[in-house]
Design an enzyme around this catalytic site. Structure first.
Site, mmCIF file in Angstrom:
data_model
loop_
_atom_site.group_PDB
_atom_site.id
_atom_site.type_symbol
_atom_site.label_atom_id
_atom_site.label_comp_id
_atom_site.label_asym_id
_atom_site.label_seq_id
_atom_site.Cartn_x
_atom_site.Cartn_y
_atom_site.Cartn_z
ATOM 1 C CE LYS A 96 6.720 9.938 -5.287
ATOM 2 N NZ LYS A 96 6.357 11.313 -5.574
ATOM 3 N N GLY A 155 12.261 10.014 -9.044
ATOM 4 C CA GLY A 155 10.907 9.784 -9.564
ATOM 5 C C GLY A 155 10.060 11.041 -9.636
ATOM 6 C CB ALA A 156 9.512 13.820 -7.240
ATOM 7 C CB THR A 192 6.063 8.706 -0.879
ATOM 8 O OG1 THR A 192 6.795 9.922 -0.899
ATOM 9 C CG2 THR A 192 6.345 7.949 0.407
ATOM 10 C CG LEU A 201 7.988 18.537 -5.762
ATOM 11 C CD1 LEU A 201 8.249 19.729 -6.653
ATOM 12 C CD2 LEU A 201 8.480 17.276 -6.463
ATOM 13 C CE1 TYR A 230 3.993 17.294 4.438
ATOM 14 C CE2 TYR A 230 5.009 16.463 2.440
ATOM 15 C CZ TYR A 230 4.487 16.248 3.699
ATOM 16 O OH TYR A 230 4.480 14.978 4.223
ATOM 17 C CG ASN A 246 1.762 9.700 -7.495
ATOM 18 O OD1 ASN A 246 1.323 9.449 -8.615
ATOM 19 N ND2 ASN A 246 1.251 10.660 -6.745
#
Length: 249
Positions: free
Chosen positions: A70, A133-134, A66, A209, A211, A91
């Site tokens: 990443k 990265g995400a 994470t 993204l 949560y 990931n």
């Protein structure tokens, strides 16, 4: 009775005590009665500590990766899956018996699967907030879905948009807005990306993204203006299950 061989898994990241993965996999192992499996957080200050983790952790079979590693984990891996190579971010890492480290990206799979049920005909173009990265996995998922996209950055290159450029005209053109930045994550729940939230309409999807919290300020403000909202929880579940599948191949 033959003693089952211990298998270890873990999460590589920085400041990850809040992490979803540890709780998810620990619960999963209990449910399926895999008492010989365990999951640990590897919370490190620098990616340079990664080889030591691999060397010192016996029976380590797989890892999730994470923020912020990443991309920087890639040079330490033996090989990459085709998708991870294209995306440029990893990931999930599978560690084989001979010590080979193979990197995968299951983020794009999780994002795509969780977004798909929300899509309508008019959702043709997307804005991706952030360039880490995400964001690369999200972009790859949009390519797979045939949705055009552009990146928004605080320090934009000539190919990216700045937050200041996001006006009514752009918002009417781009009807999916995805936050891939960590802005608004617990404990900083009063923060959100700097947008004019009055530009959201019932035709928009606002996807975060993050949560934790379940409803970030970004999502709250978009919802107040009629947008369909979605947080990152389902994406995490789908990407975790894909990682589990990879580790058990």
């Amino acid at each position: 009775m033959k003693k089952l061989k211990k298998k270890k898994f873990g999460l590589l990241g920085k400041n990850i005590s809040y992490s979803f993965s540890k709780g998810y996999f620990t619960e999963k192992f209990e449910k399926i009665n895999f008492t010989h499996y365990s999951y640990k957080n590897f919370d490190v200050e620098s990616i340079e500590q990664f080889p030591k983790i691999i060397a010192d952790t016996k029976n380590l079979k797989g890892m999730n990766v994470t923020i912020p590693y990443k991309e920087t984990v890639i040079p330490y891996l033996t090989k990459l899956s085709k998708n991870a190579k294209t995306i440029g971010a990893v990931n999930t890492v599978k560690i084989s018996k001979n010590g080979t480290l193979k990197g995968y990206n299951t983020d794009f799979h999780g994002f795509k699967k969780s977004l798909k049920p929300l899509l309508k005909k008019h959702h043709q173009k997307a804005l991706i907030l952030g360039t880490g990265g995400a964001s690369k996995a999200v972009a790859f998922a949009f390519r797979k879905l045939g949705i055009e996209f552009d990146f928004v950055s605080r320090n934009p290159s000539e190919y990216e948009l700045s937050y200041k450029e996001l006006n009514a005209e752009l918002f009417s053109e781009y009807q999916i807005i995805v936050n891939t930045t960590p802005v608004g994550t617990f404990p900083n729940i009063d923060q959100c990306p700097e947008l004019d939230y009055s530009l959201f309409t019932e035709k928009h999807i606002a996807y975060d993204l993050i949560y934790n919290p379940q409803e970030t300020k970004f999502l709250q403000l978009a919802k107040e203006n009629g947008a369909t909202i979605k947080n990152g929880h389902d994406m995490l579940v789908f990407q975790a299950e894909k990682a589990w599948e990879i580790w058990n191949r």
